[in-house]
Design a protein around this motif. Structure first.
Motif, PDB file in Angstrom:
ATOM      1  N   ASP A  93       0.849  -1.185   0.000  1.00  0.00           N
ATOM      2  CA  ASP A  93       0.000   0.000   0.000  1.00  0.00           C
ATOM      3  C   ASP A  93       0.887   1.238   0.000  1.00  0.00           C
ATOM      4  N   TYR A  94       0.397   2.298  -0.615  1.00  0.00           N
ATOM      5  CA  TYR A  94       1.159   3.542  -0.732  1.00  0.00           C
ATOM      6  C   TYR A  94       0.275   4.709  -0.322  1.00  0.00           C
ATOM      7  N   ALA A  95       0.881   5.685   0.365  1.00  0.00           N
ATOM      8  CA  ALA A  95       0.123   6.873   0.761  1.00  0.00           C
ATOM      9  C   ALA A  95       1.065   8.069   0.866  1.00  0.00           C
ATOM     10  N   VAL A  96       0.510   9.248   0.591  1.00  0.00           N
ATOM     11  CA  VAL A  96       1.252  10.505   0.747  1.00  0.00           C
ATOM     12  C   VAL A  96       0.570  11.295   1.856  1.00  0.00           C
ATOM     13  N   PHE A  97       1.335  11.616   2.896  1.00  0.00           N
ATOM     14  CA  PHE A  97       0.797  12.334   4.051  1.00  0.00           C
ATOM     15  C   PHE A  97       1.155  13.807   3.969  1.00  0.00           C
ATOM     16  N   VAL A  98       0.176  14.652   4.264  1.00  0.00           N
ATOM     17  CA  VAL A  98       0.411  16.095   4.263  1.00  0.00           C
ATOM     18  C   VAL A  98       1.181  16.445   5.530  1.00  0.00           C
ATOM     19  N   ASN A  99       2.447  16.815   5.352  1.00  0.00           N
ATOM     20  CA  ASN A  99       3.303  17.106   6.505  1.00  0.00           C
ATOM     21  C   ASN A  99       4.448  18.003   6.057  1.00  0.00           C
ATOM     22  N   ASP A 100       4.828  18.955   6.907  1.00  0.00           N
ATOM     23  CA  ASP A 100       5.879  19.912   6.556  1.00  0.00           C
ATOM     24  C   ASP A 100       7.281  19.354   6.742  1.00  0.00           C
ATOM     25  N   ALA A 101       7.411  18.181   7.330  1.00  0.00           N
ATOM     26  CA  ALA A 101       8.724  17.564   7.542  1.00  0.00           C
ATOM     27  C   ALA A 101       9.012  16.556   6.431  1.00  0.00           C
ATOM     28  N   ASN A 103       9.982  13.395   5.020  1.00  0.00           N
ATOM     29  CA  ASN A 103      10.171  12.097   5.661  1.00  0.00           C
ATOM     30  C   ASN A 103       9.506  11.004   4.833  1.00  0.00           C
ATOM     31  N   ALA A 104       9.876   9.757   5.134  1.00  0.00           N
ATOM     32  CA  ALA A 104       9.267   8.592   4.498  1.00  0.00           C
ATOM     33  C   ALA A 104       9.459   7.409   5.430  1.00  0.00           C
ATOM     34  N   PHE A 105       8.614   6.415   5.302  1.00  0.00           N
ATOM     35  CA  PHE A 105       8.773   5.200   6.100  1.00  0.00           C
ATOM     36  C   PHE A 105       8.220   4.019   5.314  1.00  0.00           C
ATOM     37  N   VAL A 106       8.789   2.860   5.595  1.00  0.00           N
ATOM     38  CA  VAL A 106       8.336   1.604   5.000  1.00  0.00           C
ATOM     39  C   VAL A 106       8.140   0.613   6.141  1.00  0.00           C
ATOM     40  N   LEU A 107       6.984  -0.025   6.196  1.00  0.00           N
ATOM     41  CA  LEU A 107       6.677  -0.965   7.262  1.00  0.00           C
ATOM     42  C   LEU A 107       6.864  -2.407   6.783  1.00  0.00           C
ATOM     43  N   PRO A 108       7.322  -3.286   7.664  1.00  0.00           N
ATOM     44  CA  PRO A 108       7.561  -4.685   7.279  1.00  0.00           C
ATOM     45  C   PRO A 108       6.319  -5.384   6.737  1.00  0.00           C
ATOM     46  N   SER A 109       5.130  -4.892   7.109  1.00  0.00           N
ATOM     47  CA  SER A 109       3.889  -5.521   6.650  1.00  0.00           C
ATOM     48  C   SER A 109       3.516  -5.116   5.233  1.00  0.00           C
ATOM     49  N   GLY A 110       4.282  -4.204   4.624  1.00  0.00           N
ATOM     50  CA  GLY A 110       4.057  -3.876   3.219  1.00  0.00           C
ATOM     51  C   GLY A 110       3.355  -2.555   2.971  1.00  0.00           C
ATOM     52  N   GLN A 111       3.820  -1.485   3.599  1.00  0.00           N
ATOM     53  CA  GLN A 111       3.252  -0.158   3.384  1.00  0.00           C
ATOM     54  C   GLN A 111       4.377   0.870   3.231  1.00  0.00           C
ATOM     55  N   ILE A 112       4.161   1.815   2.327  1.00  0.00           N
ATOM     56  CA  ILE A 112       5.134   2.877   2.091  1.00  0.00           C
ATOM     57  C   ILE A 112       4.428   4.215   2.238  1.00  0.00           C
ATOM     58  N   GLY A 113       4.933   5.040   3.135  1.00  0.00           N
ATOM     59  CA  GLY A 113       4.381   6.367   3.351  1.00  0.00           C
ATOM     60  C   GLY A 113       5.424   7.433   3.079  1.00  0.00           C
ATOM     61  N   VAL A 114       5.022   8.485   2.388  1.00  0.00           N
ATOM     62  CA  VAL A 114       5.912   9.597   2.041  1.00  0.00           C
ATOM     63  C   VAL A 114       5.187  10.890   2.366  1.00  0.00           C
ATOM     64  N   THR A 115       5.914  11.912   2.833  1.00  0.00           N
ATOM     65  CA  THR A 115       5.273  13.190   3.132  1.00  0.00           C
ATOM     66  C   THR A 115       5.323  14.121   1.924  1.00  0.00           C
ATOM     67  N   THR A 116       4.395  15.065   1.906  1.00  0.00           N
ATOM     68  CA  THR A 116       4.364  16.054   0.821  1.00  0.00           C
ATOM     69  C   THR A 116       5.635  16.885   0.822  1.00  0.00           C
ATOM     70  N   ALA A 117       6.202  17.143   1.997  1.00  0.00           N
ATOM     71  CA  ALA A 117       7.433  17.929   2.075  1.00  0.00           C
ATOM     72  C   ALA A 117       8.593  17.219   1.397  1.00  0.00           C
ATOM     73  N   LEU A 118       8.648  15.899   1.517  1.00  0.00           N
ATOM     74  CA  LEU A 118       9.723  15.156   0.857  1.00  0.00           C
ATOM     75  C   LEU A 118       9.575  15.233  -0.655  1.00  0.00           C
ATOM     76  N   LEU A 119       8.339  15.115  -1.137  1.00  0.00           N
ATOM     77  CA  LEU A 119       8.110  15.197  -2.587  1.00  0.00           C
ATOM     78  C   LEU A 119       8.491  16.573  -3.127  1.00  0.00           C
ATOM     79  N   GLN A 120       8.343  17.603  -2.313  1.00  0.00           N
ATOM     80  CA  GLN A 120       8.748  18.942  -2.727  1.00  0.00           C
ATOM     81  C   GLN A 120      10.262  19.104  -2.688  1.00  0.00           C
ATOM     82  N   LEU A 121      10.904  18.340  -1.819  1.00  0.00           N
ATOM     83  CA  LEU A 121      12.357  18.461  -1.648  1.00  0.00           C
ATOM     84  C   LEU A 121      13.138  17.752  -2.742  1.00  0.00           C
ATOM     85  N   VAL A 122      12.719  16.531  -3.102  1.00  0.00           N
ATOM     86  CA  VAL A 122      13.471  15.764  -4.102  1.00  0.00           C
ATOM     87  C   VAL A 122      13.331  16.407  -5.477  1.00  0.00           C
ATOM     88  N   ARG A 123      14.396  16.353  -6.256  1.00  0.00           N
ATOM     89  CA  ARG A 123      14.420  17.032  -7.556  1.00  0.00           C
ATOM     90  C   ARG A 123      14.117  16.103  -8.723  1.00  0.00           C
TER      91      ARG A 123
END
Length: 256
Positions: A93-101, A103-123
Motif C-alpha cells: 500500500d502507498y500513501a502521501v501524508f500532508v506534513n511539513d517535515a 520524511n518517508a517510512f516503510v513498514l515490514p507488513s508492506g506499506q510505504i508512506g511519504v510526506t508532501t514535504a519530501l516530494l517537494q524536496l526531491v528534484r
C-alpha cells in the motif's frame, strides 16, 4: 515475606543474565544481505501485526494528500524498488501524508508512506528512489526486529546491574542505562542507517535509477538541516559521514 540476602540477590541476577545471554545466542542468525550475524528475539508475526496496526492508525489520523498524481508517483517508484528488493511476495500500500517535515517510512507488513514535504524536496525520481530504497533496505535487513531485540536485551542488563548493586541500584542502573544508550544502542542505530544506505543504493541500481543521485539528495538534506546534535549522541550518522561513505560505496561498486 522472606527478604533476599545480597548473595541470593546476586545469584538471582546472575541467573537472569545467563538466561538472557542464552536466549540471545540462540537468536543470533546470519543475514546474507548484511554479511553479518544478527540478533533477533522479536517474533516476525508480532512485528507484522504491530506494523499493520500502525499503518491503519496513520491512515485514520493523519491528513492524506488529495493530489492523486503524488500517490501515483510514489507507487511507480516504490513498485520498482520493491521488485528490485525481492519483496513482491506481499501486497503493498502507498500513501502521501500532508506534513511539513520531509520524511518517508516503510513498514515490514508492506506499506510505504511519504510526506508532501519530501516530494517537494526531491528534484527527480532518482532521489525519491534513494529515500524509498533506504527505507525498504531497513525491511530487508530486519533492522526493526534487531533494534527491538537489542533494546530488550539492554533492559535485561540494566535490571541486572540494579539488582546486583543493592542499595546503590538506582545510581548504578542510571549509569548502565547511559552506557547502553550511548555505547550500544545509538551506535547500532547509526550502523543500521549506513547499512540501509548501501543496500538502498543496490536496489536503486537494480531498479534502473542513478545511484549518484543518492549523494546529491543527502547534500540537499544537509543544506536544509538545522540539527545541532553531535553524531555520538544521534541515532543517525552525520550528513558528512553519510555522504563520504556513499561516495566510496558507489565508486567501489562501479555505479554512476
Amino acid at each position: 515475606m522472606r527478604l533476599l540476602t545480597p548473595a541470593l540477590r546476586r545469584r538471582g541476577v546472575t541467573s537472569a543474565v545467563v538466561v538472557g545471554l542464552t536466549a540471545a545466542l540462540g537468536a543470533c542468525a546470519y543475514n546474507e544481505t548484511l554479511g553479518r550475524n544478527q540478533l533477533v528475539l522479536v517474533d516476525e508475526g508480532s512485528l507484522i501485526q504491530q506494523s499493520n496496526a500502525a499503518w491503519a492508525q496513520a491512515i485514520r489520523t493523519q491528513p492524506l494528500s488529495r493530489d492523486q498524481s503524488q500517490t501515483t508517483r510514489v507507487r511507480r517508484v516504490g513498485e520498482r524498488i520493491v521488485q528490485a528488493a525481492g519483496l513482491t511476495d506481499r501486497s503493498w500500500d502507498y500513501a502521501v501524508f500532508v506534513n511539513d517535515a520531509p520524511n518517508a517510512f516503510v513498514l515490514p507488513s508492506g506499506q510505504i508512506g511519504v510526506t508532501t514535504a519530501l516530494l517537494q524536496l526531491v528534484r527527480n525520481d532518482d532521489q525519491l528512489a534513494t529515500v524509498i530504497g533506504h527505507e525498504v533496505a531497513h525491511v530487508v535487513a530486519r533492522h526493526a526486529a534487531e533494534r527491538a531485540s537489542s533494546t530488550a536485551l539492554a533492559q535485561v542488563g540494566v535490571a541486572a546491574v540494579q539488582g546486583a548493586a543493592g542499595d546503590y541500584g538506582q545510581q548504578a542502573g542510571g549509569l548502565a542505562s547511559i552506557f547502553a544508550q550511548y555505547g550500544g544502542l545509538l551506535p547500532f542505530s547509526r550502523r543500521d542507517e549506513l547499512e540501509a544506505d548501501r543496500i538502498g543504493v543496490d536496489f536503486m541500481a537494480r531498479a534502473g535509477y542513478r545511484p549518484s543521485e543518492a549523494v546529491e539528495l543527502w547534500r540537499i538534506m544537509a543544506a536544509q538541516r538545522q540539527s545541532g546534535t553531535p553524531e555520538f549522541a544521534s541515532t543517525h550518522p552525520s550528513d558528512a559521514t553519510r555522504i563520504q561513505q556513499l561516495q566510496q560505496y558507489i565508486a567501489q561498486r562501479g555505479y554512476s
